[in-house]
Design a protein around this motif. Structure first.
Motif, PDB file in Angstrom:
ATOM      1  N   SER A   1      71.100  52.624  18.441  1.00 57.24           N
ATOM      2  CA  SER A   1      72.214  52.070  18.532  1.00 57.24           C
ATOM      3  C   SER A   1      73.027  52.422  17.086  1.00 57.24           C
ATOM      4  CB  SER A   1      72.262  50.409  18.982  1.00 57.24           C
ATOM      5  OG  SER A   1      73.603  49.783  19.293  1.00 57.24           O
ATOM      6  N   ARG A   2      72.681  51.892  15.938  1.00 60.43           N
ATOM      7  CA  ARG A   2      73.757  52.504  15.084  1.00 60.43           C
ATOM      8  C   ARG A   2      74.019  53.758  14.064  1.00 60.43           C
ATOM      9  NH1 ARG A   2      71.365  50.970   9.545  1.00 60.43           N
ATOM     10  NH2 ARG A   2      69.493  50.549  10.132  1.00 60.43           N
ATOM     11  N   VAL A   3      72.218  54.369  14.616  1.00 57.47           N
ATOM     12  CA  VAL A   3      73.212  56.209  14.364  1.00 57.47           C
ATOM     13  C   VAL A   3      74.004  56.187  15.331  1.00 57.47           C
ATOM     14  CG1 VAL A   3      71.942  58.199  15.018  1.00 57.47           C
ATOM     15  CG2 VAL A   3      70.866  56.789  13.453  1.00 57.47           C
ATOM     16  N   TYR A   4      73.837  55.974  16.487  1.00 58.45           N
ATOM     17  CA  TYR A   4      75.359  56.109  17.973  1.00 58.45           C
ATOM     18  C   TYR A   4      76.282  55.902  17.191  1.00 58.45           C
ATOM     19  CZ  TYR A   4      77.362  57.156  22.317  1.00 58.45           C
ATOM     20  OH  TYR A   4      77.991  58.522  23.563  1.00 58.45           O
ATOM     21  N   ARG A   5      76.981  54.988  16.993  1.00 65.37           N
ATOM     22  CA  ARG A   5      77.872  54.110  16.985  1.00 65.37           C
ATOM     23  C   ARG A   5      78.262  54.454  15.054  1.00 65.37           C
ATOM     24  NH1 ARG A   5      80.152  50.906  12.980  1.00 65.37           N
ATOM     25  NH2 ARG A   5      77.931  51.041  12.084  1.00 65.37           N
ATOM     26  N   LEU A   6      77.801  54.674  14.564  1.00 63.72           N
ATOM     27  CA  LEU A   6      78.719  55.536  13.308  1.00 63.72           C
ATOM     28  C   LEU A   6      78.359  57.159  13.417  1.00 63.72           C
ATOM     29  CD1 LEU A   6      75.220  54.597  10.421  1.00 63.72           C
ATOM     30  CD2 LEU A   6      78.107  53.473  10.288  1.00 63.72           C
TER      31      LEU A   6
ATOM     32  N   GLU B   1      71.935  54.144   3.346  1.00 62.78           N
ATOM     33  CA  GLU B   1      72.928  54.929   2.678  1.00 62.78           C
ATOM     34  C   GLU B   1      74.319  54.793   3.235  1.00 62.78           C
ATOM     35  OE1 GLU B   1      73.919  55.367  -1.238  1.00 62.78           O
ATOM     36  OE2 GLU B   1      71.874  55.526  -0.260  1.00 62.78           O
ATOM     37  N   VAL B   2      74.292  55.226   4.207  1.00 58.48           N
ATOM     38  CA  VAL B   2      75.417  55.733   4.927  1.00 58.48           C
ATOM     39  C   VAL B   2      76.459  54.769   5.497  1.00 58.48           C
ATOM     40  CG1 VAL B   2      76.614  56.574   7.240  1.00 58.48           C
ATOM     41  CG2 VAL B   2      74.352  58.305   6.556  1.00 58.48           C
ATOM     42  N   GLN B   3      76.032  54.191   6.028  1.00 66.09           N
ATOM     43  CA  GLN B   3      76.448  52.133   6.334  1.00 66.09           C
ATOM     44  C   GLN B   3      77.062  51.936   4.883  1.00 66.09           C
ATOM     45  OE1 GLN B   3      73.792  49.946   8.410  1.00 66.09           O
ATOM     46  NE2 GLN B   3      75.381  49.284   9.411  1.00 66.09           N
ATOM     47  N   SER B   4      76.361  51.682   3.947  1.00 66.30           N
ATOM     48  CA  SER B   4      76.937  51.434   2.956  1.00 66.30           C
ATOM     49  C   SER B   4      77.927  52.638   2.300  1.00 66.30           C
ATOM     50  CB  SER B   4      75.243  51.838   1.424  1.00 66.30           C
ATOM     51  OG  SER B   4      74.526  50.214   1.946  1.00 66.30           O
ATOM     52  N   ALA B   5      77.698  53.193   2.698  1.00 69.42           N
ATOM     53  CA  ALA B   5      79.566  54.040   2.373  1.00 69.42           C
ATOM     54  C   ALA B   5      80.528  53.892   3.313  1.00 69.42           C
ATOM     55  CB  ALA B   5      79.177  55.989   2.645  1.00 69.42           C
TER      56      ALA B   5
END
Length: 855
Positions: free
Chosen positions: A664-669, A727-731
């Motif tokens: 779900s997180r991958v999809y949202r990003l 890492e993506v979410q941190s950026a």
């Protein structure tokens, strides 16, 4: 859909596997060629990826899902690496459970089986498994089993299929004969608590023993197979080098109706060098000479019958090897041909009729089992080998079993000889004198393939009732190829009574002899279902061929199988039979390969409540339920993530929920930044945040490629994807502000989807379409890591003073030792610690540590 999943996905880009997955499966079903292999002229390297075909029980459980998810991830990865992939599936559809279901549910086995196949195929498709259904094989259909019959006839012509009366394993629960390989610890392989009986029956056998040596030596070349499996097969084949020696029976032996030579007892020994120490000969209770003695002595016959009962009880206990040893002296003697000594003949309960010759020479001084028996019955113990000639034999601790370091004593002309050399010389002497010969024996026995059941391949033989030239009445006649297939009658009454139900179907049984045209009876036994699974993978290469089992040209292209996947429990049953079948087909000219599979992988079990997940234990978890709650991607991805594929996996539903939240997180990003793929930003310059993100991306590509290609560490592959997403979410803030160029954002998400594709095909296909990816994501080339980008720009090196950490210095990655030392000595914290002291020594572990020894 779980509330957790909905709440997690409500922010931006809602992840709804219940909508996404059926949509993509419908598209893939419509594109029937999506997973079809290309022809042998594709110009691509081939890759044959295969999981063992299932029995159609009607429902998959998570143990199946794990097996198939492993193969599916590998197949998708190899497609993306540019290979021409064959990834088929079929059904091991004959077998006893269908008959049991017919009894229980009053449903014909064929109907029950085909209904189950349809249900399981639907489950596999719902899981998104990438099978080429155009090559599907169903072993219970005539278009397949006619080739079982055809190959059986070819084996008969070659002398590899034959019929004989012998002792066979009978399962009273299955009401059928079993092969030796199907008896596990004295019990039926299907019924762990059902003791197998021995019966004298006339049955069909396949001469697998002709290939004993080749099956054994071939294992040495099979580096792609687990050593555990190879060891199990070596032990089962059981090669022993030794000598056959004839002990003449002293006195006359008579037995009515006997066809054997009762004037001698032939023993097999691997230690002919100890024969001067033989103090008795021991027979199995069913040995022909023992029977002859019993026929002339009612008291002896009763005692031998008790020994047989003891063997039976030991089989029922599941451990014949641990039987309490009992023996009976027959009062008769045999003559040792090496020294002319008369030794007593005993009958013993631990000697088995079907092992070796059913007779042994007992050498108590040099064999633990013989020593135990001799001690119990006060038989002589004579030392004939020792560590050296000068050894005081009387003081030798017994039993002494030395070989490589030992020599013969008190052994006639061979005294003083080294044991290994004496074995060769004594075997040659026995052959020269005509009472023995050097030989090799095997534990492996011929494969009994007759089954007294309905739901199996009919054996294509008839028995001519009147006989004709060269054939006695009742003799065996093979059917011509034009008579194939011999089809099973569709309506057969299946009952629990013994014998094949086919024997009670007159229209099937009664036929004519193909040679003389006279009345004949069909063979009513059917073939062991392991016949079906011994060659099915060849049929996959040419599944619709109606004129041959398969095209030899196509088989030459695809074989050997590049990766075979299945449970270690098949090491003896299926895997040794399939190796035998491959060698037979090679000798028939159908194929050119010697072995069916170059690489074998045996996956770990799925465990729940402390036991292997299985229907019989009642602890199965249905993938349908998991898909309903979390989606197919999360279900199969958990099976790959929760443990390395060769280890057992302890089932935890919370783990599936966790994977679902991650997807779900991958999809949202990905949805949030999907416009980056169409942006015009082509900045050549890169920000610090962008460099860091790209570095992590290419490090992840490198790790997954390595773990996928060499080690199959799917769990670490998925963990690496999770780290990348963190890492993506941190950026996110840097991407939102424009600090990270949109071109970099686009590259990160495009690559992320590709890396995820082998593990979660549905969501990967959806996201690939959302970001404007061209073609199928599974046919898009696998990303390649840029080593320069993946390399860290800075290295952090801890600095110690006299072993205590005082600081961490940053230097360019890959800096020379002198640069690292200089940075350490220039650090303010280090300077403060060493001020006024002398640096006596600098210890440097490159890239890891600097330790300053100061005084």
């Amino acid at each position: 859909m779980s509330e957790i999943l909905i709440n997690e996905s409500e922010r931006q880009g809602r992840y709804t596997p219940a909508e996404i997955e059926p949509k993509w499966q419908a598209r893939w079903d419509a594109d029937g060629a999506l997973y079809a292999a290309e022809g042998h002229d594709s110009g691509k390297p081939k890759f044959y990826c295969l999981e063992m075909l299932p029995y159609p029980s009607g429902q998959l459980h998570m143990g199946h899902v794990r097996n198939y998810a492993i193969g599916d991830a590998l197949a998708r990865f190899m497609w993306m690496r540019g290979y021409n992939v064959l990834h088929p599936m079929g059904w091991d559809a004959f077998g006893l459970p269908a008959e049991n279901a017919a009894l229980k549910n009053n449903t014909p086995p064929r109907e029950w089986t085909l209904t189950n196949i349809a249900a399981m195929r639907k489950q596999m498709q719902r899981m998104g498994l990438s099978y080429d259904w155009s090559t599907e094989v169903t072993t219970c259909l005539p278009d397949y089993y006619r080739w079982n019959q055809w190959i059986f006839l070819k084996m008969f012509e070659a002398g590899l299929a034959y019929r004989k009366k012998s002792k066979v394993n009978w399962c009273p629960e299955c009401q059928t004969v079993l092969a030796n390989e199907q008896v596990i610890d004295g019990c039926c392989w299907r019924h762990e608590d059902t003791i197998v009986e021995l019966r004298d029956l006339t049955q069909w056998f396949l001469r697998i023993t002709k290939y004993s040596d080749e099956l054994l030596t071939g294992l040495d070349k099979m580096d792609g197979w687990p050593e555990k499996v190879r060891t199990m097969q070596r032990n089962w084949i059981g090669r022993s080098e030794g000598t056959l020696v004839d002990f003449a029976v002293d006195g006359e032996v008579k037995a009515e109706g006997s066809t054997g030579d009762l004037a001698k007892i032939t023993v097999f020994t691997t230690r002919v060098d100890t024969i001067f120490g033989a103090t008795s000969v021991q027979l199995a209770p069913e040995h022909a000479v023992a029977k002859a003695f019993a026929a002339a002595d009612a008291s002896l016959a009763a005692q031998i019958e008790e020994l047989l009962e003891q063997q039976k009880r030991a089989r029922e206990a599941g451990d014949v090897g641990a039987i309490e040893k009992h023996g009976i002296p027959t009062g008769r003697f045999a003559v040792n041909p090496f020294n002319g000594e008369r030794v007593p003949i005993w009958v013993a309960n631990y000697i088995l009729a079907d092992y070796g010759t059913g007779a042994i020479m007992s050498v108590p001084a040099h064999d633990e089992r013989d020593f135990e028996f001799a001690q119990k019955y006060s038989l002589p113990v004579r030392r004939v080998i020792a560590p050296n000639v000068d050894t005081d034999a009387a003081g030798l601790e017994l039993p002494y079993t030395g070989e490589a370091e030992a020599v013969l004593i008190d052994s006639g002309q061979w005294t003083g000889e080294a044991c290994l050399e004496a074995q060769q010389k004594m075997a040659a002497f026995a052959a020269e004198k005509g009472f023995g010969t050097a030989t090799v024996t095997y534990r492996l026995k011929d494969w009994g393939v007759s089954r007294q059941r309905y739901w199996g391949t009919p054996i294509p033989m008839v028995y001519c009732q009147q006989g004709h030239e060269g054939l006695e009445p009742g003799g065996v006649v093979p059917l011509p190829e034009s008579a194939l297939p011999v089809e099973l009658p569709p309506q057969v009454e299946i009952t629990q009574q013994g014998g094949s139900p086919l024997g009670r179907v007159p229209e099937f049984v009664n036929t004519v002899c193909p040679v003389c045209g006279g009345p004949a009876r069909r063979e009513t036994d059917t073939m062991d279902t392991f016949v079906d699974s011994s060659w099915y993978f060849y049929r996959y290469t040419d599944a619709k061929n109606s004129t041959a089992p398969f095209s030899s040209e196509k088989a030459k292209y695809w074989f050997p199988i590049d990766q075979y996947i299945g449970g270690v429990e098949h090491a003896i049953l299926h895997l040794i039979y399939s190796r035998f079948w491959t060698k037979v087909m090679r000798d028939l000219g159908l194929i050119q390969n010697d072995e069916p599979a170059a690489r074998l992988f045996t996956q770990g079990m799925v465990v729940k409540d402390g036991a292997k997940m299985s229907k019989s234990r009642g602890n199965v978890v249905s993938p349908d339920l998991m898909i309903e709650r979390y989606g197919a991607d999360a279900t199969r991805m958990y099976a790959l993530f929760a443990a390395p594929p060769d280890r057992d996996l302890e089932w935890q539903e919370e783990g599936v929920a966790g994977i679902s939240r991650f997807l779900s997180r991958v999809y949202r990003l990905t949805i949030k930044y999907k416009d980056a793929h169409t942006a015009a930003n082509t900045l050549a310059s890169q920000s610090v945040a962008g460099e860091k993100l790209l570095r992590k991306l290419h490090q992840t590509i490198a790790k997954i490629t390595q773990d996928f290609s060499g080690r199959w560490h799917f769990n670490t592959c998925i963990a690496a994807i999770m780290e990348l997403v963190n890492e993506v979410q941190s950026a996110e803030a840097a991407m939102d502000s424009g600090e990270v160029p949109t071109a970099t954002v686009a590259e990160v998400f495009r690559t992320l989807v590709l890396l995820l594709a082998p593990f979660a095909p549905f969501v990967s296909a959806e996201l690939w379409a959302e970001i404007g990816g061209q073609g199928q994501v599974f046919r898009t080339p696998w990303p390649v890591a840029d080593e320069a980008i993946a390399r860290e720009s800075e290295a952090e090196i801890p600095v110690q003073v006299n072993g205590k950490l005082v600081s961490v210095v940053k230097v360019p990655a890959g800096s020379e030792d002198a640069v690292v030392k200089a940075a350490a000595l220039a650090d303010a914290k280090v300077i403060a610690r060493i001020e006024g002291k002398t640096v006596a020594k600098t210890i440097l572990v490159p890239g890891k540590l600097v330790n300053l020894v100061v005084k």
